[in-house]
Design an enzyme around this catalytic site. Structure first.
Site, mmCIF file in Angstrom:
data_model
loop_
_atom_site.group_PDB
_atom_site.id
_atom_site.type_symbol
_atom_site.label_atom_id
_atom_site.label_comp_id
_atom_site.label_asym_id
_atom_site.label_seq_id
_atom_site.Cartn_x
_atom_site.Cartn_y
_atom_site.Cartn_z
ATOM 1 N N PHE A 106 38.520 44.154 36.541
ATOM 2 C CA PHE A 106 37.843 42.586 36.614
ATOM 3 C C PHE A 106 36.717 42.626 35.343
ATOM 4 O O PHE A 106 35.912 43.500 35.305
ATOM 5 C CB PHE A 106 37.268 42.242 37.621
ATOM 6 C CG PHE A 106 37.186 40.573 37.500
ATOM 7 C CD1 PHE A 106 38.211 39.865 37.759
ATOM 8 C CD2 PHE A 106 35.913 40.168 37.519
ATOM 9 C CE1 PHE A 106 37.962 38.235 37.649
ATOM 10 C CE2 PHE A 106 35.521 38.912 37.281
ATOM 11 C CZ PHE A 106 36.659 37.784 37.577
ATOM 12 N N ASP A 173 34.785 48.167 43.796
ATOM 13 C CA ASP A 173 34.430 46.877 44.038
ATOM 14 C C ASP A 173 35.759 46.520 44.800
ATOM 15 O O ASP A 173 36.865 46.761 44.696
ATOM 16 C CB ASP A 173 34.872 46.160 42.549
ATOM 17 C CG ASP A 173 34.738 44.698 42.408
ATOM 18 O OD1 ASP A 173 35.001 44.132 43.572
ATOM 19 O OD2 ASP A 173 34.502 44.200 41.385
ATOM 20 N N TYR A 198 34.323 35.081 48.977
ATOM 21 C CA TYR A 198 34.767 33.752 48.883
ATOM 22 C C TYR A 198 36.297 33.754 48.770
ATOM 23 O O TYR A 198 36.956 32.864 48.579
ATOM 24 C CB TYR A 198 34.318 33.029 47.817
ATOM 25 C CG TYR A 198 34.084 33.717 46.506
ATOM 26 C CD1 TYR A 198 35.182 34.032 45.760
ATOM 27 C CD2 TYR A 198 32.845 34.142 45.937
ATOM 28 C CE1 TYR A 198 34.892 34.848 44.262
ATOM 29 C CE2 TYR A 198 32.819 34.852 44.622
ATOM 30 C CZ TYR A 198 33.915 34.937 43.893
ATOM 31 O OH TYR A 198 33.490 35.765 42.756
ATOM 32 N N LYS A 199 36.876 35.005 48.728
ATOM 33 C CA LYS A 199 38.441 35.069 48.447
ATOM 34 C C LYS A 199 38.843 35.368 50.083
ATOM 35 O O LYS A 199 38.900 34.312 50.747
ATOM 36 C CB LYS A 199 38.565 36.485 47.809
ATOM 37 C CG LYS A 199 38.053 36.599 46.148
ATOM 38 C CD LYS A 199 38.613 37.742 45.537
ATOM 39 C CE LYS A 199 37.913 37.638 44.354
ATOM 40 N NZ LYS A 199 38.459 36.766 43.179
ATOM 41 N N ARG A 341 50.008 34.582 39.805
ATOM 42 C CA ARG A 341 49.418 35.407 41.070
ATOM 43 C C ARG A 341 49.729 34.532 42.325
ATOM 44 O O ARG A 341 49.463 33.370 42.243
ATOM 45 C CB ARG A 341 48.180 35.658 40.893
ATOM 46 C CG ARG A 341 47.738 36.447 39.559
ATOM 47 C CD ARG A 341 46.268 37.000 39.630
ATOM 48 N NE ARG A 341 45.316 36.013 40.099
ATOM 49 C CZ ARG A 341 43.876 36.255 40.392
ATOM 50 N NH1 ARG A 341 43.576 37.308 40.421
ATOM 51 N NH2 ARG A 341 43.142 35.191 40.805
HETATM 52 C C1 LIG Z 1 37.491 42.402 41.266
HETATM 53 C C2 LIG Z 1 36.349 41.193 41.201
HETATM 54 N N1 LIG Z 1 34.921 41.690 40.512
HETATM 55 C C3 LIG Z 1 33.865 40.682 40.518
HETATM 56 C C4 LIG Z 1 34.352 39.427 40.640
HETATM 57 C C5 LIG Z 1 33.433 38.087 40.131
HETATM 58 O O1 LIG Z 1 32.138 38.428 40.534
HETATM 59 P P1 LIG Z 1 31.180 37.260 40.774
HETATM 60 O O2 LIG Z 1 31.066 36.690 42.208
HETATM 61 O O3 LIG Z 1 29.862 38.057 40.407
HETATM 62 O O4 LIG Z 1 31.429 36.298 40.002
HETATM 63 C C6 LIG Z 1 35.777 39.077 40.810
HETATM 64 C C7 LIG Z 1 36.275 37.440 40.852
HETATM 65 O O5 LIG Z 1 37.292 37.072 40.631
HETATM 66 C C8 LIG Z 1 36.869 40.068 40.981
HETATM 67 O O6 LIG Z 1 37.836 39.531 41.218
#
Ligand SMILES: Cc1ncc(COP(=O)(O)O)c(C=O)c1O
Length: 366
Positions: A106, A173, A198-199, A341
Site C-alpha cells: 500500500f 502491516d 476502520y476496516k 474489489r
Molecule cells: C495496507 C494499508 N496500510 C496503510 C493504510 C492507510 O494508512 P492510514 O490509516 O495512515 O491512512 C491502508 C489504507 O487503506 C492500507 O490498506
C-alpha cells in the site's frame, strides 16, 4: 454471523468492509454517552476516569485479536505514523544498510519507508515477498499481510522466519488481516506490527490505528516521536524526555477520545468471536463469490487461493462498472487501473449477498 447487530441500509449489499467497516448499531449510543455524559457532565474529570489509559486498554482488546498478550499493543495515531515509529525503532543503531519493502505495498508504507531512508541514510530495496533475497545488509523488512489490491495473503510464519534467519527484523502491516483470521504475533516472534481499525474491525472512519511492540523489544524501542504521552511521568512536566518502560512509550500526543471510544464500543461485537470459525466463513464467502463470478462472467479473478476476505476482479472500465454496481445497491470499490474489489466481512455479509452481488455484476457486464 451477527448481521442484526449492524446498521446496514435495507437493500444494500455491503462489500466494502475491507475499506470502511459497517457500524455496529450500539456505537451511536455509546458515542452519545461519551459526548453527553463523559464530556458534557464529567468534563475534565473523565481524563482520570478512564480516558487517559484508553489507548492501552483498547490496545489490549485489539491485541487479543492479533495473538498478542496484554501490554504490547497501543492504539493511537494512524497506520502511516505507526509505520514510521516501527521502522525507525527497527533501524535504530543498525550497522546494516537497507530496508526491504514489499514491492506491491500500500503506497503509504512505501512513502514512509522513503522518509525513514532519507532520515537515516539507509537505502530502500523493493522486492516481492516471494523473492525477498535478504542479505546481511538487510536491517528490516516491511510487509503487508494481505495485499490491498489483490487480496493475496502472505505467509507470516515463513516470512518472519526468513527475515530472522538473515538477522533482519520484520514489520507487518495488518490493515487487511486484523479481524479476518487468527494471527499469532507473540508465537511467531514478530518484531513490530501496525494496522488500522476502520476496516474489518469496524472502528469508524479514521478510527485510531495500533502498534505492536513485544515485551522483549520495549526496553530498546526508541519512539522517534517523543511526545509527552509516552513519557514515564507525563504530568511531571519535566524538561527532558524519559520514556515509559512499557508499551506506553509508543504513544505520542493526546488521544482522539471520540474516535477511540467509538472503536472501543465497536470492539464489543468481537468479544465472543472465534477467529478460526470466522476465518472459515470468510473463506467460504469468498469462494462462493469467486465461483459465481467465474460461472457467470469471463472476468479474471486476480485473487489467489491464499487470500484474505477479499476478491479482486480485473475488469475494463472498472470505475464505470463499480458506479453501476453501487447504483444497483452492491457497494464495493475499485483501484486503478482496472481492479474491482469486493470485501466479505463475515460478521455481516451473507451467502445470499455473495450470490446476488455476482449476479448483478454479470448483468452489468452483459
Ligand atoms: C495496507 C494499508 N496500510 C496503510 C493504510 C492507510 O494508512 P492510514 O490509516 O495512515 O491512512 C491502508 C489504507 O487503506 C492500507 O490498506
Amino acid at each position: 454471523m451477527k448481521r442484526e447487530l449492524f446498521d446496514i441500509p435495507e437493500g444494500v449489499i455491503y462489500l466494502d468492509g475491507n475499506s470502511l467497516g459497517a457500524p455496529p448499531k450500539h456505537v451511536a449510543e455509546r458515542v452519545q454517552d461519551v459526548v453527553r455524559r463523559q464530556w458534557g457532565e464529567r468534563l475534565i474529570r473523565s481524563w482520570s476516569e478512564g480516558w487517559w489509559e484508553a489507548p492501552q486498554r483498547i490496545g489490549d482488546r485489539v491485541g487479543r485479536l492479533l495473538g498478542a498478550a496484554a501490554g504490547q499493543v497501543v492504539v493511537g495515531d494512524s497506520t502511516s505514523v505507526n509505520v514510521f515509529k516501527a521502522l525507525m525503532g527497527a533501524v535504530k543503531d543498525t550497522e546494516r544498510t537497507e530496508i526491504v519493502c514489499d514491492e506491491s505495498t500500500f503506497p503509504t508504507d512505501g512513502y514512509i519507508a522513503q522518509s525513514v531512508a532519507s532520515l537515516t541514510g539507509l537505502k530502500i530495496r523493493a522486492a516481492r515477498p516471494s523473492s525477498l533475497e535478504l542479505t546481511e545488509d538487510t536491517a528490516v523488512v516491511l510487509l503487508n499481510h494481505v495485499d490491498y489490491r489483490t487480496g493475496e495473503l502472505q505467509d507470516m510464519r515463513a516470512l518472519t522466519e526468513q527475515a530472522h534467519a538473515a538477522g533482519a527484523q520484520v514489520v507487518w502491516d495488518l490493515c487487511h488481516s486484523a479481524g479476518v483470521l487468527p494471527i499469532e504475533l507473540d508465537a511467531l516472534g514478530v518484531d513490530f506490527a501496525v494496522g488500522c481499525t476502520y476496516k474489518f474491525l469496524n472502528g469508524g472512519p479514521g478510527s485510531p490505528a495500533f502498534i505492536y511492540v513485544p515485551h522483549a523489544r520495549q526496553a530498546s524501542f526508541e519512539n522517534p516521536l517523543s511526545g509527552w504521552n509516552g513519557h514515564r511521568e507525563p504530568f511531571g512536566m519535566r524538561p527532558s524526555y524519559e520514556p515509559d518502560p512499557g508499551i506506553v512509550r509508543a504513544r505520542v500526543g493526546t488521544p482522539d477520545i471520540l474516535s477511540m471510544l467509538a472503536l472501543d464500543a465497536a470492539l464489543d461485537v468481537w468479544d465472543d468471536v472465534d477467529l478460526a470459525e470466522l476465518r472459515e466463513r470468510g473463506l467460504a464467502l469468498t469462494a462462493l463469490f469467486r465461483e459465481r463470478v467465474q460461472e457467470l462472467t469471463d472476468l479474471e479473478v486476480i485473487t489467489p487461493e491464499r487470500r484474505g476476505n477479499q476478491i479482486s476482479v480485473r475488469c475494463p472500465d472498472a470505475r464505470a462498472v463499480m458506479d453501476e454496481l453501487i447504483a444497483r445497491g452492491v457497494i464495493g470499490d475499485h483501484r486503478p487501473p482496472d481492479v474491482l474489489r469486493f470485501g466479505f466481512a463475515p460478521l455481516y455479509v451473507t451467502d445470499e449477498d455473495a450470490v446476488t452481488a455476482a449476479e448483478v455484476l454479470a448483468e452489468i457486464i452483459r
